[in-house]
Design a protein around this motif. Structure first.
Motif, PDB file in Angstrom:
ATOM      1  N   GLY A   1      -3.584   7.282   0.177  1.00  0.00           N
ATOM      2  CA  GLY A   1      -4.159   6.326   1.197  1.00  0.00           C
ATOM      3  C   GLY A   1      -3.503   6.229   2.419  1.00  0.00           C
ATOM      4  N   GLU A   2      -2.782   7.284   2.953  1.00  0.00           N
ATOM      5  CA  GLU A   2      -1.906   7.185   4.048  1.00  0.00           C
ATOM      6  C   GLU A   2      -1.732   8.771   4.639  1.00  0.00           C
TER       7      GLU A   2
ATOM      8  N   GLU B   1      -1.263  11.529   3.362  1.00  0.00           N
ATOM      9  CA  GLU B   1       0.211  12.372   3.028  1.00  0.00           C
ATOM     10  C   GLU B   1      -0.184  13.466   1.806  1.00  0.00           C
ATOM     11  N   CYS B   2      -1.280  13.190   1.033  1.00  0.00           N
ATOM     12  CA  CYS B   2      -1.451  13.934  -0.282  1.00  0.00           C
ATOM     13  C   CYS B   2      -2.382  14.841  -0.272  1.00  0.00           C
ATOM     14  N   GLY B   3      -3.476  14.756   0.700  1.00  0.00           N
ATOM     15  CA  GLY B   3      -4.626  15.564   0.638  1.00  0.00           C
ATOM     16  C   GLY B   3      -5.644  15.392  -0.386  1.00  0.00           C
ATOM     17  N   SER B   4      -5.461  14.269  -1.382  1.00  0.00           N
ATOM     18  CA  SER B   4      -6.494  14.117  -2.501  1.00  0.00           C
ATOM     19  C   SER B   4      -7.764  13.958  -1.751  1.00  0.00           C
ATOM     20  N   CYS B   5      -7.693  13.102  -0.529  1.00  0.00           N
ATOM     21  CA  CYS B   5      -9.143  12.731  -0.184  1.00  0.00           C
ATOM     22  C   CYS B   5      -9.770  13.503   0.717  1.00  0.00           C
TER      23      CYS B   5
ATOM     24  N   CYS C   1      -9.356   9.656   4.225  1.00  0.00           N
ATOM     25  CA  CYS C   1      -8.555   8.293   4.299  1.00  0.00           C
ATOM     26  C   CYS C   1      -8.174   8.065   5.513  1.00  0.00           C
TER      27      CYS C   1
HETATM   28  S1  FES Z   1      -4.012  11.823   2.001  1.00  0.00           S
HETATM   29 FE1  FES Z   1      -3.763  10.765  -0.079  1.00  0.00          FE
HETATM   30  S2  FES Z   1      -5.531   9.571   0.005  1.00  0.00           S
HETATM   31 FE2  FES Z   1      -5.855  10.512   1.686  1.00  0.00          FE
END
Ligand code: FES
Ligand code: FES
Length: 165
Positions: free
Chosen positions: A50-51, A53-57, A69
């Motif tokens: 949600g920040e 950092e991870c690319g999941s979204c 996000c």
């Molecule tokens: S980059 Fe991690 S949820 Fe959007």
């Protein structure tokens, strides 16, 4: 510029999602991630950190890979958004979805839609990437489960099959 009063009022926002025109009533600063999942029911797009950092979204917006996000939905007005659901043709999986399954590139699945969209984005630009280019193309996407090698193999295998669109 959105003033604070306007940002509290819902507004009509129109954009294309997976080839279909959509209009939502949303707060301008609502996250594109939430609008896709909650308003449009496209729950394939996942939230990890949600920040940003991870690319999941990750989704594609006008052909660019973005972290949904971090994107206020107002920014999507008039754009062309592609989510993981847009890669399948009816019941037929995209070649990347097949190779992720075959190579064990998907485990808990939280990172998988974003990984596949990042790989799709890469292969559209570089249909025959080196392993280094695959690593670079997926460098914005984190996975806690697989150790990455199965994911890289899945992308290389998809590239070797030559069909990415
Ligand atoms: S980059 Fe991690 S949820 Fe959007
Ligand atoms: S498969 Fe679980 S985070 Fe990647």
């Amino acid at each position: 510029m959105i003033n604070s009063r306007e940002s509290r009022a819902k507004t009509k926002i129109s954009f294309t999602v997976n080839g279909e025109p959509k209009t939502v009533h949303a707060y301008p600063m609502e996250r594109l991630l939430d609008v896709l999942r909650l308003e449009l029911g496209l729950t394939g797009t996942k939230e990890g950190c949600g920040e940003g950092e991870c690319g999941s979204c990750s989704v594609l917006m006008d052909g660019t890979l973005v972290n949904s996000c971090l994107v206020p939905v107002l920014q999507a007005e008039g754009s062309n958004v592609v989510t993981i659901e847009g890669l399948t043709a009816g019941e037929t999986l995209h070649v990347l979805q097949e190779t992720f399954l075959e190579c064990g590139g998907a485990q808990c699945g939280i990172c998988t839609p974003g990984m596949i969209l990042a790989a799709f984005h890469l292969l559209n630009r570089k249909p025959e990437p080196t392993m280094e280019e695959i690593q670079e193309g997926l460098s914005g996407n984190l996975c806690r489960c697989t150790g990455y090698s199965q994911i890289l193999d899945a992308v290389a295998e998809a590239a070797s099959r030559g069909t990415t669109t």
